[in-house]
Write a protein that holds these residues in place. Structure first.
Motif, PDB file in Angstrom:
ATOM      1  N   ALA A  65       0.840  -1.202   0.000  1.00  0.00           N
ATOM      2  CA  ALA A  65       0.000   0.000   0.000  1.00  0.00           C
ATOM      3  C   ALA A  65       0.873   1.250   0.000  1.00  0.00           C
ATOM      4  CB  ALA A  65      -0.931  -0.005   1.215  1.00  0.00           C
ATOM      5  N   ILE A  66       1.928   1.242   0.825  1.00  0.00           N
ATOM      6  CA  ILE A  66       2.823   2.414   0.882  1.00  0.00           C
ATOM      7  C   ILE A  66       3.549   2.579  -0.457  1.00  0.00           C
ATOM      8  CG2 ILE A  66       4.858   3.392   2.022  1.00  0.00           C
ATOM      9  CD1 ILE A  66       3.879   1.890   4.603  1.00  0.00           C
ATOM     10  N   VAL A  67       4.030   1.460  -1.017  1.00  0.00           N
ATOM     11  CA  VAL A  67       4.723   1.537  -2.315  1.00  0.00           C
ATOM     12  C   VAL A  67       3.768   2.071  -3.389  1.00  0.00           C
ATOM     13  CG1 VAL A  67       5.800   0.168  -4.154  1.00  0.00           C
ATOM     14  CG2 VAL A  67       6.371  -0.289  -1.762  1.00  0.00           C
ATOM     15  N   ASN A  68       2.525   1.624  -3.362  1.00  0.00           N
ATOM     16  CA  ASN A  68       1.546   2.047  -4.385  1.00  0.00           C
ATOM     17  C   ASN A  68       1.147   3.517  -4.266  1.00  0.00           C
ATOM     18  OD1 ASN A  68       1.453  -0.317  -5.822  1.00  0.00           O
ATOM     19  ND2 ASN A  68      -0.353  -1.135  -4.785  1.00  0.00           N
ATOM     20  N   LEU A  69       1.585   4.192  -3.192  1.00  0.00           N
ATOM     21  CA  LEU A  69       1.324   5.634  -3.098  1.00  0.00           C
ATOM     22  C   LEU A  69       1.941   6.362  -4.292  1.00  0.00           C
ATOM     23  CD1 LEU A  69       1.913   6.424   0.706  1.00  0.00           C
ATOM     24  CD2 LEU A  69      -0.249   6.557  -0.540  1.00  0.00           C
ATOM     25  N   VAL A  70       3.009   5.812  -4.865  1.00  0.00           N
ATOM     26  CA  VAL A  70       3.664   6.481  -6.013  1.00  0.00           C
ATOM     27  C   VAL A  70       2.741   6.547  -7.228  1.00  0.00           C
ATOM     28  CG1 VAL A  70       6.000   5.850  -5.241  1.00  0.00           C
ATOM     29  CG2 VAL A  70       4.816   4.407  -6.929  1.00  0.00           C
ATOM     30  N   LEU A  71       1.661   5.740  -7.226  1.00  0.00           N
ATOM     31  CA  LEU A  71       0.702   5.791  -8.338  1.00  0.00           C
ATOM     32  C   LEU A  71      -0.183   7.031  -8.248  1.00  0.00           C
ATOM     33  CD1 LEU A  71      -0.397   2.033  -8.334  1.00  0.00           C
ATOM     34  CD2 LEU A  71       1.152   3.143  -9.939  1.00  0.00           C
ATOM     35  N   LEU A  72      -0.145   7.703  -7.079  1.00  0.00           N
ATOM     36  CA  LEU A  72      -0.977   8.891  -6.829  1.00  0.00           C
ATOM     37  C   LEU A  72      -2.454   8.613  -7.119  1.00  0.00           C
ATOM     38  CD1 LEU A  72       1.376  11.653  -8.319  1.00  0.00           C
ATOM     39  CD2 LEU A  72       1.228  10.868  -5.951  1.00  0.00           C
ATOM     40  N   ASP A  73      -2.881   7.400  -6.773  1.00  0.00           N
ATOM     41  CA  ASP A  73      -4.272   6.991  -6.981  1.00  0.00           C
ATOM     42  C   ASP A  73      -5.077   7.362  -5.730  1.00  0.00           C
ATOM     43  OD1 ASP A  73      -6.089   4.764  -8.574  1.00  0.00           O
ATOM     44  OD2 ASP A  73      -6.407   4.733  -6.395  1.00  0.00           O
ATOM     45  N   SER A  74      -6.232   7.987  -5.918  1.00  0.00           N
ATOM     46  CA  SER A  74      -6.980   8.499  -4.766  1.00  0.00           C
ATOM     47  C   SER A  74      -7.487   7.373  -3.858  1.00  0.00           C
ATOM     48  CB  SER A  74      -8.131   9.389  -5.221  1.00  0.00           C
ATOM     49  OG  SER A  74      -8.941   8.702  -6.129  1.00  0.00           O
ATOM     50  N   VAL A  75      -7.796   6.195  -4.423  1.00  0.00           N
ATOM     51  CA  VAL A  75      -8.265   5.086  -3.587  1.00  0.00           C
ATOM     52  C   VAL A  75      -7.109   4.532  -2.734  1.00  0.00           C
ATOM     53  CG1 VAL A  75      -9.186   2.733  -3.621  1.00  0.00           C
ATOM     54  CG2 VAL A  75     -10.195   4.474  -5.084  1.00  0.00           C
ATOM     55  N   VAL A  76      -5.913   4.446  -3.318  1.00  0.00           N
ATOM     56  CA  VAL A  76      -4.743   3.986  -2.559  1.00  0.00           C
ATOM     57  C   VAL A  76      -4.441   4.969  -1.430  1.00  0.00           C
ATOM     58  CG1 VAL A  76      -2.260   3.517  -2.628  1.00  0.00           C
ATOM     59  CG2 VAL A  76      -3.720   2.732  -4.500  1.00  0.00           C
ATOM     60  N   ILE A  77      -4.493   6.247  -1.735  1.00  0.00           N
ATOM     61  CA  ILE A  77      -4.222   7.276  -0.722  1.00  0.00           C
ATOM     62  C   ILE A  77      -5.266   7.183   0.397  1.00  0.00           C
ATOM     63  CG2 ILE A  77      -4.117   9.776  -0.287  1.00  0.00           C
ATOM     64  CD1 ILE A  77      -3.045  10.023  -3.228  1.00  0.00           C
ATOM     65  N   THR A  78      -6.542   6.991   0.023  1.00  0.00           N
ATOM     66  CA  THR A  78      -7.609   6.832   1.014  1.00  0.00           C
ATOM     67  C   THR A  78      -7.329   5.630   1.912  1.00  0.00           C
ATOM     68  OG1 THR A  78      -9.197   7.727  -0.563  1.00  0.00           O
ATOM     69  CG2 THR A  78     -10.116   6.517   1.310  1.00  0.00           C
ATOM     70  N   PHE A  79      -6.918   4.518   1.285  1.00  0.00           N
ATOM     71  CA  PHE A  79      -6.626   3.303   2.060  1.00  0.00           C
ATOM     72  C   PHE A  79      -5.491   3.549   3.052  1.00  0.00           C
ATOM     73  CE2 PHE A  79      -4.064  -0.633   2.452  1.00  0.00           C
ATOM     74  CZ  PHE A  79      -4.952  -1.362   3.213  1.00  0.00           C
ATOM     75  N   VAL A  80      -4.411   4.170   2.598  1.00  0.00           N
ATOM     76  CA  VAL A  80      -3.259   4.395   3.481  1.00  0.00           C
ATOM     77  C   VAL A  80      -3.632   5.349   4.626  1.00  0.00           C
ATOM     78  CG1 VAL A  80      -0.909   5.324   3.638  1.00  0.00           C
ATOM     79  CG2 VAL A  80      -1.539   3.830   1.730  1.00  0.00           C
ATOM     80  N   LEU A  81      -4.409   6.376   4.320  1.00  0.00           N
ATOM     81  CA  LEU A  81      -4.844   7.308   5.378  1.00  0.00           C
ATOM     82  C   LEU A  81      -5.725   6.582   6.393  1.00  0.00           C
ATOM     83  CD1 LEU A  81      -5.622  10.593   3.384  1.00  0.00           C
ATOM     84  CD2 LEU A  81      -3.711  10.159   4.952  1.00  0.00           C
ATOM     85  N   SER A  82      -6.631   5.740   5.893  1.00  0.00           N
ATOM     86  CA  SER A  82      -7.529   5.004   6.765  1.00  0.00           C
ATOM     87  C   SER A  82      -6.753   3.994   7.626  1.00  0.00           C
ATOM     88  CB  SER A  82      -8.594   4.314   5.915  1.00  0.00           C
ATOM     89  OG  SER A  82      -9.417   3.522   6.717  1.00  0.00           O
ATOM     90  N   MET A  83      -5.763   3.348   6.998  1.00  0.00           N
ATOM     91  CA  MET A  83      -4.906   2.392   7.718  1.00  0.00           C
ATOM     92  C   MET A  83      -4.167   3.115   8.848  1.00  0.00           C
ATOM     93  SD  MET A  83      -1.958  -0.027   6.027  1.00  0.00           S
ATOM     94  CE  MET A  83      -0.771   1.221   5.542  1.00  0.00           C
ATOM     95  N   THR A  84      -3.638   4.295   8.529  1.00  0.00           N
ATOM     96  CA  THR A  84      -2.954   5.100   9.534  1.00  0.00           C
ATOM     97  C   THR A  84      -3.927   5.484  10.646  1.00  0.00           C
ATOM     98  OG1 THR A  84      -1.641   5.979   7.717  1.00  0.00           O
ATOM     99  CG2 THR A  84      -1.461   7.119   9.798  1.00  0.00           C
ATOM    100  N   GLY A  85      -5.160   5.819  10.260  1.00  0.00           N
ATOM    101  CA  GLY A  85      -6.199   6.129  11.238  1.00  0.00           C
ATOM    102  C   GLY A  85      -6.471   4.945  12.140  1.00  0.00           C
ATOM    103  N   GLY A  86      -6.567   3.749  11.560  1.00  0.00           N
ATOM    104  CA  GLY A  86      -6.790   2.534  12.349  1.00  0.00           C
ATOM    105  C   GLY A  86      -5.679   2.306  13.363  1.00  0.00           C
ATOM    106  N   MET A  87      -4.448   2.608  12.948  1.00  0.00           N
ATOM    107  CA  MET A  87      -3.302   2.463  13.864  1.00  0.00           C
ATOM    108  C   MET A  87      -3.396   3.470  15.004  1.00  0.00           C
ATOM    109  SD  MET A  87      -0.153   1.811  11.227  1.00  0.00           S
ATOM    110  CE  MET A  87       0.057   0.178  10.480  1.00  0.00           C
ATOM    111  N   LEU A  88      -3.830   4.690  14.673  1.00  0.00           N
ATOM    112  CA  LEU A  88      -3.958   5.725  15.710  1.00  0.00           C
ATOM    113  C   LEU A  88      -5.082   5.380  16.685  1.00  0.00           C
ATOM    114  CD1 LEU A  88      -3.400   8.943  13.554  1.00  0.00           C
ATOM    115  CD2 LEU A  88      -1.894   8.056  15.349  1.00  0.00           C
ATOM    116  N   VAL A  89      -6.188   4.811  16.165  1.00  0.00           N
ATOM    117  CA  VAL A  89      -7.287   4.389  17.050  1.00  0.00           C
ATOM    118  C   VAL A  89      -6.769   3.343  18.031  1.00  0.00           C
ATOM    119  CG1 VAL A  89      -9.503   3.178  17.167  1.00  0.00           C
ATOM    120  CG2 VAL A  89      -9.128   4.901  15.393  1.00  0.00           C
ATOM    121  N   HIS A  90      -5.992   2.393  17.521  1.00  0.00           N
ATOM    122  CA  HIS A  90      -5.435   1.363  18.406  1.00  0.00           C
ATOM    123  C   HIS A  90      -4.539   1.980  19.474  1.00  0.00           C
ATOM    124  CE1 HIS A  90      -2.348  -1.566  19.650  1.00  0.00           C
ATOM    125  NE2 HIS A  90      -3.409  -2.335  19.785  1.00  0.00           N
TER     126      HIS A  90
END
Lengths: 135, 133
Positions: free
Chosen positions: A105-130
């Motif tokens: 997911a982090i590597v795919n950020l280089v694609l600048l795809d909005s769904v990938v960026i959404t996923f990574v932000l949400s994943m980061t959010g999940g980590m912060l919730v934990h």
């Protein structure tokens, strides 16, 4: 120096993920589709990685002195508890939905795809919730 | 086996370099999760690794764009739900494919084996359930 090693390790890791096909969510979902149209190719990624590390880790752990650090920092827990199981179930479910685990997911950020960026932000959010609830 | 096998070896090489020189396990969810709290100089190796992942991705995208010839055909809802599950789950379960799989299995860690079988099983069941809908 250890930061340069980390940078280099990250670069090599990303290249490995790209070459292996792990960055391709369709391929990952095909690999997890064991009871459907199973694409077993990605089994060789984990297979190759584990065989390689079986040899090198054994040597490194036996030597027990990293080049740029005072000691090896290895996980010490052997605990198989609810947290391990529930956490792994949640991770596997998310992985099955999107076909990307954290590295790809982090590597795919280089694609600048909005769904990938959404996923990574949400994943980061999940980590912060934990982090918040485990205090 | 071809490229997946070669890719797996290269991934393992990256984790071997990290352990040999820095004495650290390359667990990507742990590295990302730990880098989210207050910045300290202790965390520089983690930031460096994450920047390395992006640089490596950018290099590969330039040199071999065909490796990225795939569709990301998911909805934002799927991305958000999967993201929360992966983020929270990897922290609760102390690892993901890299930490438990690539680094844990070669250390013959039973804890990592149980985690790996569990997340793979959960992934397989999730794909199965979604194939009915």
């Amino acid at each position: 120096m250890s930061n340069i090693i980390s940078l280099l390790s990250g670069i090599i890791f990303a290249i490995g993920l790209g070459i292996s096909g792990m960055v391709n969510p369709q391929k990952v979902i095909g690999f997890l589709d064991l009871f459907g149209n199973w694409d077993y190719a990605l089994a060789f990624v984990m297979g190759g990685a584990v065989v390689f590390n079986l040899i090198t880790f054994k040597f490194i752990i036996k030597k027990n002195k990293p080049v740029f650090a005072s000691e090896l920092k290895l996980p010490t827990s052997n605990l198989i508890d609810k947290k391990l199981i529930l956490g792994s179930i949640m991770f596997g479910a998310g992985w099955g939905i999107i076909g990307m685990c954290p590295g790809p997911a982090i590597v795919n950020l280089v694609l600048l795809d909005s769904v990938v960026i959404t996923f990574v932000l949400s994943m980061t959010g999940g980590m912060l919730v934990h982090k918040l609830i485990s205090k | 086996m071809g490229l997946p096998f070669l890719g797996g070896i290269i991934i393992a090489l990256a984790t071997t370099i990290m352990l040999f020189f820095n004495g650290r396990i390359t667990g990507i969810s742990g590295i990302l999760g730990n880098s989210l709290s207050k910045p300290t100089s202790e965390k520089r190796w983690q930031y460096s690794f994450l920047i390395g992942l992006i640089i490596g991705g950018a290099i590969l995208l330039q040199l071999s764009p065909q490796l990225f010839q795939f569709e990301i055909n998911f909805s934002y809802q799927e991305a958000i739900i999967a993201g929360l599950l992966v983020g929270f789950g990897t922290r609760l379960g102390s690892g993901c494919t890299s930490g438990h799989g690539v680094c844990g299995l070669p250390r013959l860690s039973v804890r990592s084996l149980v985690a790996t079988l569990t997340f793979m099983g959960a992934g397989i069941i999730t794909v199965l359930i979604r194939s009915f809908s």
